[in-house]
Design a protein around this motif. Structure first.
Motif, mmCIF file in Angstrom:
data_model
loop_
_atom_site.group_PDB
_atom_site.id
_atom_site.type_symbol
_atom_site.label_atom_id
_atom_site.label_comp_id
_atom_site.label_asym_id
_atom_site.label_seq_id
_atom_site.Cartn_x
_atom_site.Cartn_y
_atom_site.Cartn_z
ATOM 1 N N TYR A 109 1.108 -1.161 0.067
ATOM 2 C CA TYR A 109 0.308 -0.504 0.013
ATOM 3 C C TYR A 109 0.943 1.569 -0.109
ATOM 4 O O TYR A 109 2.006 1.470 0.956
ATOM 5 C CB TYR A 109 -1.013 0.057 1.469
ATOM 6 N N TRP A 110 0.392 1.875 -1.091
ATOM 7 C CA TRP A 110 1.412 3.263 -0.698
ATOM 8 C C TRP A 110 0.555 4.761 -0.488
ATOM 9 O O TRP A 110 -0.886 4.766 -0.585
ATOM 10 C CB TRP A 110 1.133 3.703 -2.122
ATOM 11 N N GLY A 111 0.879 5.769 0.085
ATOM 12 C CA GLY A 111 0.261 6.943 0.591
ATOM 13 C C GLY A 111 0.444 7.639 -0.590
ATOM 14 O O GLY A 111 1.376 8.152 -1.643
ATOM 15 N N GLN A 112 -0.872 9.258 -0.294
ATOM 16 C CA GLN A 112 -0.295 10.508 -1.535
ATOM 17 C C GLN A 112 1.085 11.119 -1.328
ATOM 18 O O GLN A 112 1.963 10.612 0.506
ATOM 19 C CB GLN A 112 -1.420 11.212 -1.314
ATOM 20 N N GLY A 113 1.659 11.332 -1.570
ATOM 21 C CA GLY A 113 2.971 12.221 -1.487
ATOM 22 C C GLY A 113 2.365 13.248 -0.541
ATOM 23 O O GLY A 113 1.928 14.161 -0.221
ATOM 24 N N THR A 114 3.614 13.830 0.815
ATOM 25 C CA THR A 114 3.669 15.354 0.812
ATOM 26 C C THR A 114 5.226 15.885 0.540
ATOM 27 O O THR A 114 5.919 15.917 0.268
ATOM 28 C CB THR A 114 4.167 15.191 2.686
ATOM 29 N N GLN A 115 5.101 17.288 0.323
ATOM 30 C CA GLN A 115 5.853 18.161 -0.663
ATOM 31 C C GLN A 115 7.489 18.687 0.695
ATOM 32 O O GLN A 115 7.101 19.285 1.779
ATOM 33 C CB GLN A 115 5.632 18.916 -0.889
ATOM 34 N N VAL A 116 8.427 18.486 0.255
ATOM 35 C CA VAL A 116 9.002 18.671 1.717
ATOM 36 C C VAL A 116 9.915 19.845 1.050
ATOM 37 O O VAL A 116 10.944 19.036 0.206
ATOM 38 C CB VAL A 116 9.850 17.826 2.133
ATOM 39 N N THR A 117 10.468 20.938 0.965
ATOM 40 C CA THR A 117 11.528 22.355 0.318
ATOM 41 C C THR A 117 12.434 22.236 1.317
ATOM 42 O O THR A 117 12.095 23.023 2.201
ATOM 43 C CB THR A 117 10.361 22.907 -0.480
ATOM 44 N N VAL A 118 13.279 22.199 0.660
ATOM 45 C CA VAL A 118 14.273 23.297 1.994
ATOM 46 C C VAL A 118 15.442 23.764 1.062
ATOM 47 O O VAL A 118 16.060 23.864 0.257
ATOM 48 C CB VAL A 118 15.949 21.757 2.328
ATOM 49 N N SER A 119 15.343 25.807 1.806
ATOM 50 C CA SER A 119 16.297 26.481 0.659
ATOM 51 C C SER A 119 15.453 27.491 1.733
ATOM 52 O O SER A 119 14.906 27.282 3.200
ATOM 53 C CB SER A 119 14.743 26.602 -0.438
#
Length: 120
Positions: A109-119
């Motif tokens: 099973y897979w979940g939806q993604g969550t965006q991580v931005t390091v900037s």
């Protein structure tokens, strides 16, 4: 209905921290391993970390070892990924997945993604 709900992503400065959550429902949480993966723009999917919920064994990729910690709250059927000392190269969409058994046995099973931005 099986669901994996990933959350906790966001924008953070280099050196900062985030905690991702993967809330599971619809299956026997304790029988599964839960992994975190990430995919950066233009790159393939990378395995980041995994925990076997039944025995608590954990695994990390070399790129995050010492900075990320995976753990589970079995009462809440949730796996967390604590990410410290974040770097720009950690920027990606992060996904959680669950597979019967232990880490390395594959994921069902897979979940939806969550965006991580390091900037900065």
């Amino acid at each position: 209905e099986v669901q994996l709900q990933a959350s906790g992503g966001g924008l953070v400065q280099p050196g900062g921290s985030l905690r991702l959550s993967c809330a599971a429902s619809g299956f026997t949480f304790g029988d599964y391993a839960v992994g975190w993966f990430r995919q950066a723009p233009g790159k393939g999917r990378e395995g980041v970390s995994c925990i076997s919920v039944s025995d608590g064994n954990t695994h990390y990729s070399d790129s995050v070892k010492g900075r990320f910690t995976i753990y589970s709250d079995n009462a809440k059927n949730t796996v967390y990924l604590q990410m410290n000392n974040l770097k720009p190269e950690d920027t990606a969409v992060y996904y959680c997945a669950a597979g019967l058994g232990w880490c390395g046995y594959g994921y069902d099973y897979w979940g939806q993604g969550t965006q991580v931005t390091v900037s900065s």
